[in-house]
Motif scaffolding. Structure first.
Motif, PDB file in Angstrom:
ATOM      1  N   PHE A  79       0.828  -1.222   0.000  1.00 35.89           N
ATOM      2  CA  PHE A  79       0.000   0.000   0.000  1.00 35.89           C
ATOM      3  C   PHE A  79       0.859   1.268   0.000  1.00 35.89           C
ATOM      4  CE2 PHE A  79      -3.023  -3.062   1.838  1.00 35.89           C
ATOM      5  CZ  PHE A  79      -4.107  -2.821   1.016  1.00 35.89           C
ATOM      6  N   GLU A  80       1.957   1.227   0.755  1.00 30.06           N
ATOM      7  CA  GLU A  80       2.741   2.470   0.901  1.00 30.06           C
ATOM      8  C   GLU A  80       3.287   2.950  -0.457  1.00 30.06           C
ATOM      9  OE1 GLU A  80       5.215  -0.216   3.443  1.00 30.06           O
ATOM     10  OE2 GLU A  80       6.810   1.195   2.906  1.00 30.06           O
ATOM     11  N   LEU A 128       1.801   2.437  -3.409  1.00 27.51           N
ATOM     12  CA  LEU A 128       0.674   3.013  -4.156  1.00 27.51           C
ATOM     13  C   LEU A 128       0.343   4.413  -3.644  1.00 27.51           C
ATOM     14  CD1 LEU A 128      -2.191   0.482  -4.876  1.00 27.51           C
ATOM     15  CD2 LEU A 128      -0.579   1.533  -6.439  1.00 27.51           C
ATOM     16  N   HIS A 129       0.375   4.559  -2.321  1.00 30.25           N
ATOM     17  CA  HIS A 129       0.046   5.873  -1.753  1.00 30.25           C
ATOM     18  C   HIS A 129       1.056   6.926  -2.198  1.00 30.25           C
ATOM     19  CE1 HIS A 129      -2.288   3.603   1.607  1.00 30.25           C
ATOM     20  NE2 HIS A 129      -2.978   3.719   0.488  1.00 30.25           N
ATOM     21  N   GLU A 130       2.330   6.545  -2.233  1.00 30.55           N
ATOM     22  CA  GLU A 130       3.369   7.490  -2.664  1.00 30.55           C
ATOM     23  C   GLU A 130       3.188   7.845  -4.142  1.00 30.55           C
ATOM     24  OE1 GLU A 130       5.431   9.140  -0.774  1.00 30.55           O
ATOM     25  OE2 GLU A 130       6.356  10.135  -2.516  1.00 30.55           O
ATOM     26  N   ALA A 157       0.440   7.763  -5.793  1.00 30.29           N
ATOM     27  CA  ALA A 157      -0.774   8.592  -5.898  1.00 30.29           C
ATOM     28  C   ALA A 157      -0.469  10.027  -5.475  1.00 30.29           C
ATOM     29  CB  ALA A 157      -1.873   8.007  -5.021  1.00 30.29           C
ATOM     30  N   LYS A 158       0.304  10.164  -4.392  1.00 28.59           N
ATOM     31  CA  LYS A 158       0.644  11.501  -3.899  1.00 28.59           C
ATOM     32  C   LYS A 158       1.353  12.310  -4.986  1.00 28.59           C
ATOM     33  CE  LYS A 158       3.636  12.722  -0.507  1.00 28.59           C
ATOM     34  NZ  LYS A 158       4.470  12.307   0.590  1.00 28.59           N
ATOM     35  N   LYS A 173      -6.450   8.024  -6.781  1.00 28.94           N
ATOM     36  CA  LYS A 173      -5.952   8.739  -5.589  1.00 28.94           C
ATOM     37  C   LYS A 173      -5.293   7.799  -4.585  1.00 28.94           C
ATOM     38  CE  LYS A 173      -8.850  12.818  -5.150  1.00 28.94           C
ATOM     39  NZ  LYS A 173      -9.912  13.406  -4.323  1.00 28.94           N
ATOM     40  N   GLY A 174      -5.331   6.492  -4.850  1.00 29.98           N
ATOM     41  CA  GLY A 174      -4.745   5.528  -3.915  1.00 29.98           C
ATOM     42  C   GLY A 174      -5.605   5.312  -2.678  1.00 29.98           C
ATOM     43  N   GLU A 175      -6.874   5.717  -2.761  1.00 28.53           N
ATOM     44  CA  GLU A 175      -7.751   5.578  -1.580  1.00 28.53           C
ATOM     45  C   GLU A 175      -8.477   4.243  -1.558  1.00 28.53           C
ATOM     46  OE1 GLU A 175      -8.650  10.368  -1.350  1.00 28.53           O
ATOM     47  OE2 GLU A 175     -10.195   9.022  -2.132  1.00 28.53           O
TER      48      GLU A 175
END
Ligand SMILES: Cc1cc2nc3c(=O)[nH]c(=O)nc-3n(C[C@H](O)[C@H](O)[C@H](O)COP(=O)(O)OP(=O)(O)OC[C@H]3O[C@@H](n4cnc5c(N)ncnc54)[C@H](O)[C@@H]3O)c2cc1C
Length: 414
Positions: free
Chosen positions: A43-44, A46-48, A50-51, A119-121
């Motif tokens: 997940f981390e 993907l979140h990065e 997306a950010k 958005k990676g949400e």
């Protein structure tokens, strides 16, 4: 390192630099944890991504994308491929599932599912393969039955990347038992908390830390507004999704192969045998030459296929299917070959965990199997080629150039 900048636009080169920065920042410990199956999903990462607004690059900016081309996205995927097939897949899934929603979905579906994956949400997964088989997609036996304004889904899907933890699945199910699959499948968006059961999480040779699972749907109830596109119209969605599915596999494999080759090139200039660097031996340096040629050929094919997809998007009469299948088959076979060569160049140490070649080799073994096996790619390629050759042609009749062209009685076909 080994790239061909002149193939790219300034915008694509800038994008590649952005992706290089993302890739460089990924903690090696994440890759090690994935390989040890210590995490369910990266997940981390993907979140990065997306950010940095690097997910879903092709989709409209109103949903969080950048409205870029297929070619641009493949430039990004080659770089992401450096991180291996797990992170490559997690990055590409937004493009694959997103393609179905963006092209066939309703505005509500785009707000509810497309925007959050970019958005990676939310995490998406795609459910095509069943225990009964993946190659014969249109033989899908999972079924959905309409009850009022709802559908009841029953069936099983296996090898679903992210299956263990996805927020929702894009699922194909048969909605008309009387008709053949290509006229009877429908695609649905199914949230995991609707009662989807994760029954098995696979122990895999590579591609670990991705929660690859077998999941079961037993009377899973889905309102009609979760149906994508037309009822029984799944074939068109599947065909469209296969463009990102196979192009991203191809470009990701190119990145993985490039990584292995670069490690081998560096090693060969430092490692000595018989008093000199092993790169001095043609037995080694010619392998490098052959490998880099194949990677350039794979990249050329991927860019050509991506441009065909871009042309089709602009409404030109182009069907990218043959080139996409060629790119997938050639690039993934090349990855397997090149990573093996890299291991050979490193000798015994390449077979240890001191270098990441053994991990890349395990990743590479998957590439010719998934997203449509390379045998299925060849089926598609030959089908398209025979179809093309059957069309009227403006070309010269070269058979007439033979010395004895007139002996038509000798041209026996039956
Ligand atoms: C790690 C991993 C992750 C995956 N992720 C996903 C995912 O997220 N979602 C998803 O839906 N699927 C996923 N898959 C499934 C993958 O796409 C399938 O494994 C693949 O399509 C092959 O299907 P199969 O395994 O059922 O093999 P089969 O279809 O049973 O085929 C077996 C062999 O027969 C060959 N074969 C079959 N038919 C023909 C033919 N007509 N001509 C010549 N040869 C043929 C195949 O090429 C293959 O070599 C994943 C698989 C793996 C291993």
């Amino acid at each position: 390192m080994i790239e061909n900048d002149f193939l790219s636009t300034p915008e694509e080169i800038k994008l590649r630099d952005e992706v290089k920065s993302l890739v460089k920042g990924v903690d090696s410990e994440l890759l090690r944890k994935m390989d040890k199956n210590e995490i369910d999903y990266p997940f981390e990462f993907l979140h990065e991504a997306a950010k940095r607004k690097l997910l879903g690059l092709r989709f409209p900016s109103k949903y969080g994308g950048r409205g870029m081309t297929w070619t641009a996205e493949m430039t990004a995927l080659e770089e992401i491929g450096i991180l291996g097939s797990g992170l490559g897949c997690s990055y590409a899934m937004v493009s694959i599932v997103g393609e179905a929603i963006n092209h066939f979905g309703t505005e509500w579906q785009k707000q509810e599912f497309l925007k959050p994956i970019i958005k990676g949400e939310k995490l998406s997964a795609e459910c095509l393969t069943e225990p009964r088989g993946g190659s014969d997609f249109f033989g899908t036996t999972s079924k959905a039955e309409k009850k009022g304004n709802k559908w009841l889904i029953d069936g099983e899907k296996r090898f679903i990347a992210g299956g263990k933890v996805a927020d929702f699945y894009l699922v194909y199910a048969k909605t008309d038992p009387e008709k053949p699959g290509h006229k009877a499948l429908t695609a649905f968006l199914v949230e995991r908390d609707r009662g989807v059961k994760v029954e098995e999480v696979y122990n895999l040779l590579g591609f670990r830390g991705m929660g690859t699972a077998r999941i079961v749907f037993k009377n899973v109830e889905v309102p009609d507004k979760y149906r994508i596109g037309e009822t029984n119209g799944g074939a068109a969605i599947f065909n469209r999704m296969m463009v990102p599915e196979r192009l991203t596999s191809a470009a990701g494999a190119l990145g993985g192969a490039r990584t292995a080759l670069e490690i081998a090139i560096n090693y060969s200039t430092k490692r000595k045998a018989f008093g000199m660097p092993i790169s001095n031996f043609q037995g080694v340096s010619f392998k490098i030459a052959e490998s880099v040629t194949k990677l350039d050929a794979a990249r050329a094919l991927i860019y050509t296929a991506a441009r065909a997809a871009d042309a089709a998007n602009k409404g030109l009469p182009v069907d990218p299917r043959r080139l996409v299948s060629e790119a997938k088959h050639f690039s993934t076979d090349t990855m397997w070959e090149v990573v093996n060569i890299a291991m050979q160049i490193l000798g015994g140490i390449g077979y240890t965990q001191v270098y990441p070649i053994e991990k890349l080799l395990r990743d590479a073994r998957l590439a010719p199997i998934w997203t449509g096996s390379n045998e299925i790619m060849k089926l598609l390629i030959q089908h398209e080629v025979y179809k093309m050759m059957g069309l009227p042609s403006k070309d010269r009749d070269v058979e007439m150039d033979a010395m004895e062209w007139y002996k038509k009685v000798e041209k026996v076909y039956e």
